[in-house]
Write a protein that holds these residues in place. Structure first.
Motif, short mmCIF file in Angstrom:
data_model
loop_
_atom_site.label_atom_id
_atom_site.label_comp_id
_atom_site.label_asym_id
_atom_site.label_seq_id
_atom_site.Cartn_x
_atom_site.Cartn_y
_atom_site.Cartn_z
N PHE A 116 25.24 -28.82 -17.64
CA PHE A 116 25.28 -27.36 -17.58
C PHE A 116 26.57 -26.85 -18.23
O PHE A 116 27.61 -27.53 -18.20
CB PHE A 116 25.17 -26.86 -16.13
CG PHE A 116 25.88 -27.72 -15.12
CD1 PHE A 116 27.25 -27.56 -14.88
CD2 PHE A 116 25.20 -28.71 -14.43
CE1 PHE A 116 27.91 -28.34 -13.96
CE2 PHE A 116 25.87 -29.51 -13.51
CZ PHE A 116 27.21 -29.33 -13.27
N SER A 117 26.48 -25.68 -18.82
CA SER A 117 27.61 -25.13 -19.57
C SER A 117 28.56 -24.31 -18.71
O SER A 117 29.76 -24.26 -18.96
CB SER A 117 27.10 -24.28 -20.73
OG SER A 117 26.27 -23.22 -20.23
N ASP A 118 28.02 -23.61 -17.70
CA ASP A 118 28.85 -22.76 -16.83
C ASP A 118 29.07 -23.49 -15.51
O ASP A 118 28.11 -23.85 -14.82
CB ASP A 118 28.19 -21.41 -16.58
CG ASP A 118 28.01 -20.61 -17.86
OD1 ASP A 118 26.96 -19.94 -18.00
OD2 ASP A 118 28.92 -20.64 -18.71
N PHE A 119 30.31 -23.68 -15.15
CA PHE A 119 30.59 -24.41 -13.91
C PHE A 119 31.95 -23.99 -13.36
O PHE A 119 32.79 -23.41 -14.06
CB PHE A 119 30.53 -25.93 -14.13
CG PHE A 119 31.47 -26.42 -15.19
CD1 PHE A 119 32.80 -26.74 -14.91
CD2 PHE A 119 31.02 -26.58 -16.51
CE1 PHE A 119 33.65 -27.19 -15.88
CE2 PHE A 119 31.88 -27.03 -17.49
CZ PHE A 119 33.20 -27.33 -17.18
N GLU A 120 32.15 -24.34 -12.11
CA GLU A 120 33.41 -24.08 -11.41
C GLU A 120 33.92 -25.41 -10.90
O GLU A 120 33.14 -26.23 -10.38
CB GLU A 120 33.19 -23.09 -10.27
CG GLU A 120 34.48 -22.59 -9.62
CD GLU A 120 34.24 -21.43 -8.66
OE1 GLU A 120 35.17 -21.10 -7.90
OE2 GLU A 120 33.11 -20.87 -8.66
N THR B 171 29.42 -14.46 -9.48
CA THR B 171 29.08 -15.81 -9.91
C THR B 171 28.56 -16.58 -8.71
O THR B 171 29.24 -16.68 -7.68
CB THR B 171 30.31 -16.53 -10.49
OG1 THR B 171 30.79 -15.81 -11.62
CG2 THR B 171 29.96 -17.94 -10.94
N GLU C 276 27.66 -26.13 -10.93
CA GLU C 276 27.05 -25.21 -11.89
C GLU C 276 27.04 -23.80 -11.31
O GLU C 276 26.77 -23.60 -10.12
CB GLU C 276 25.62 -25.64 -12.20
CG GLU C 276 24.95 -24.73 -13.24
CD GLU C 276 23.50 -25.10 -13.49
OE1 GLU C 276 22.97 -24.73 -14.54
OE2 GLU C 276 22.89 -25.75 -12.60
N THR C 277 27.36 -22.84 -12.15
CA THR C 277 27.39 -21.43 -11.74
C THR C 277 26.41 -20.62 -12.57
O THR C 277 26.04 -21.00 -13.69
CB THR C 277 28.80 -20.85 -11.91
OG1 THR C 277 29.18 -20.91 -13.28
CG2 THR C 277 29.81 -21.58 -11.04
N SER C 278 26.00 -19.52 -11.98
CA SER C 278 25.09 -18.60 -12.67
C SER C 278 25.58 -17.17 -12.44
O SER C 278 25.85 -16.78 -11.29
CB SER C 278 23.66 -18.75 -12.12
OG SER C 278 22.80 -17.79 -12.71
N PRO C 279 25.75 -16.40 -13.53
CA PRO C 279 26.22 -15.02 -13.36
C PRO C 279 25.15 -14.14 -12.72
O PRO C 279 23.94 -14.32 -12.95
CB PRO C 279 26.54 -14.57 -14.79
CG PRO C 279 25.66 -15.41 -15.64
CD PRO C 279 25.52 -16.73 -14.94
#
Length: 395
Positions: free
Chosen positions: A293-297, A264, A323-326
């Motif tokens: 954003f939907s994906d976050f830490e 991630t 925001e995170t990105s796989p």
């Protein structure tokens, strides 16, 4: 042809023969039983060959009969070397005397080193080793063996639990482990310190008691490491053994690591939120709504409010949403193996205490199948191997 080594000892020469028919000379040599070898024609009327030094005088009659001309080119072997050395007798004598001095010095005692002893014990130990002949300038082959020296000084030296003896070149090294009686030893019950597992002794420190093992000894589970009996036979007394014994212990681990790993990463986009926190309640004060954003830490920082020296049940809470990105990564076989070894080492360290040390790791077997690396790893670990064993009076 005779043995070449023997020819080197006896000596041999290279000969050139000049004659209208040099082959006749060779035939005469063979008829007389004179050994010649490496025959080579170097001209219409010239041959070269090698022959033994002892046969040189036997060809003189043949030279007269065949009217050949003989020329001795090169000389080989010990007799010629010996003549050269006689011409340089001073140089040879110097080398010989130097070798004798080196040999003599290498077999004498030139140093005595003592480690781990207090000044009083060191003085006593020096006197003991001098009594048995270990002095500077003493020939080593006149001295007892290392085992006999160790037995003698251990028995005679007061205040020492164990004395190690090692000869290193021209120096005798003594390592002393002194008895240290703890101030509160009388509050402890008499006991031994025994091994709680199979191991090779790595190092030992005895504070109270009698060491029964030394570094590099192999011990089984239950073997006594430090005895609660001290003193010489017939004058022994019971004490609570105190000390530290660390040993080399072996472990085997099996670990699996996927070649493909999902990571991630942070994109750099973020949203901040601020709260007023009261006990378990959170009151938003800034940064309302959900991030785009939907994906976050999420990272949080909570700072309590204080009044004078007291901490209040009210806190300021700052929340950062990144925001995170796989990201999927595929390792090479070598990278996957390296990651698996590191993962196994980290897991092993979690199981050990802080004073445990991994001194060697070795991959015994590695397999790559179904997208996974499977490793069997052998670990050599230095750790505390002691446990207490009570001494029951009358045993």
């Amino acid at each position: 042809m005779k043995n070449f080594f023997l020819k080197r000892i006896q000596g041999y020469v290279r000969v050139y023969i000049d004659a209208p028919f040099p082959e006749h000379f060779l035939n005469r040599c063979l008829e007389e039983g004179i050994d010649v070898w490496k025959i080579k024609k170097v001209g219409d009327e010239r041959l070269s060959f090698f022959m033994d030094l002892e046969d040189v005088h036997r060809i003189r009659p043949l030279i007269k009969k065949t009217e050949a001309k003989v020329h001795f080119s090169t000389r080989y072997g010990f007799p010629f070397f010996y003549k050269k050395m006689l011409k340089r007798s001073g140089f040879v004598l110097g080398i010989f005397l130097c070798l004798i001095m080196l040999f003599t010095g290498s077999n004498m005692v030139w140093g005595i080193e003592i480690k781990g002893a207090s000044p009083q014990v060191e003085t006593q130990l020096v006197k003991l080793v001098n009594d048995i002949g270990i002095k500077r300038g003493k020939f080593q082959f006149h001295l007892p063996s290392e085992e006999d020296i160790q037995t003698y000084v251990t028995e005679q030296l007061d205040g020492a639990t164990w004395v190690g003896v090692k000869k290193k070149g021209t120096t005798y090294q003594f390592e002393v482990v002194e008895q240290t009686l703890p101030e509160r030893a009388e509050l402890l019950d008499p006991r031994h310190l025994v091994s709680k597992k199979k191991a090779i002794i790595h190092d030992i420190f005895v504070e109270h008691g009698q060491a029964l093992v030394k570094p590099n000894d192999f011990v089984q589970k239950g073997d006594i490491l430090i005895s609660g009996y001290i003193g010489k036979e017939g004058k022994q007394e019971l004490v609570p053994a105190v000390g530290v014994v660390r040993g080399e212990v072996w472990y085997r681990a099996e670990v699996e690591k996927s070649i493909e790993s999902l990571f991630t990463t942070l994109t750099g986009e973020q949203k901040d939120k601020h709260y007023l926190q009261l006990f378990d309640w959170e009151i938003p004060i800034w940064g309302f709504g959900q991030p785009e954003f939907s994906d976050f830490e999420t990272f949080e920082d909570v700072t309590p409010f204080r009044f004078l020296k007291w901490e209040l049940p009210v806190s300021y809470k700052k929340q950062k949403l990144y925001e995170t990105s796989p990201f999927e990564r595929t390792y090479t076989d070598e990278e996957a193996i390296e990651k698996a070894i590191q993962f196994a080492s980290d897991e092993m360290n979690k199981q050990f205490s802080d004073d445990t040390e991994i001194i060697e790791e070795k991959v015994l077997h590695e397999t790559i199948e179904n997208g996974k690396v499977i490793l069997k790893i052998h670990y050599k670990v230095v750790e505390d191997i002691m446990k207490e064993q009570a001494i029951i009076q009358g045993d």
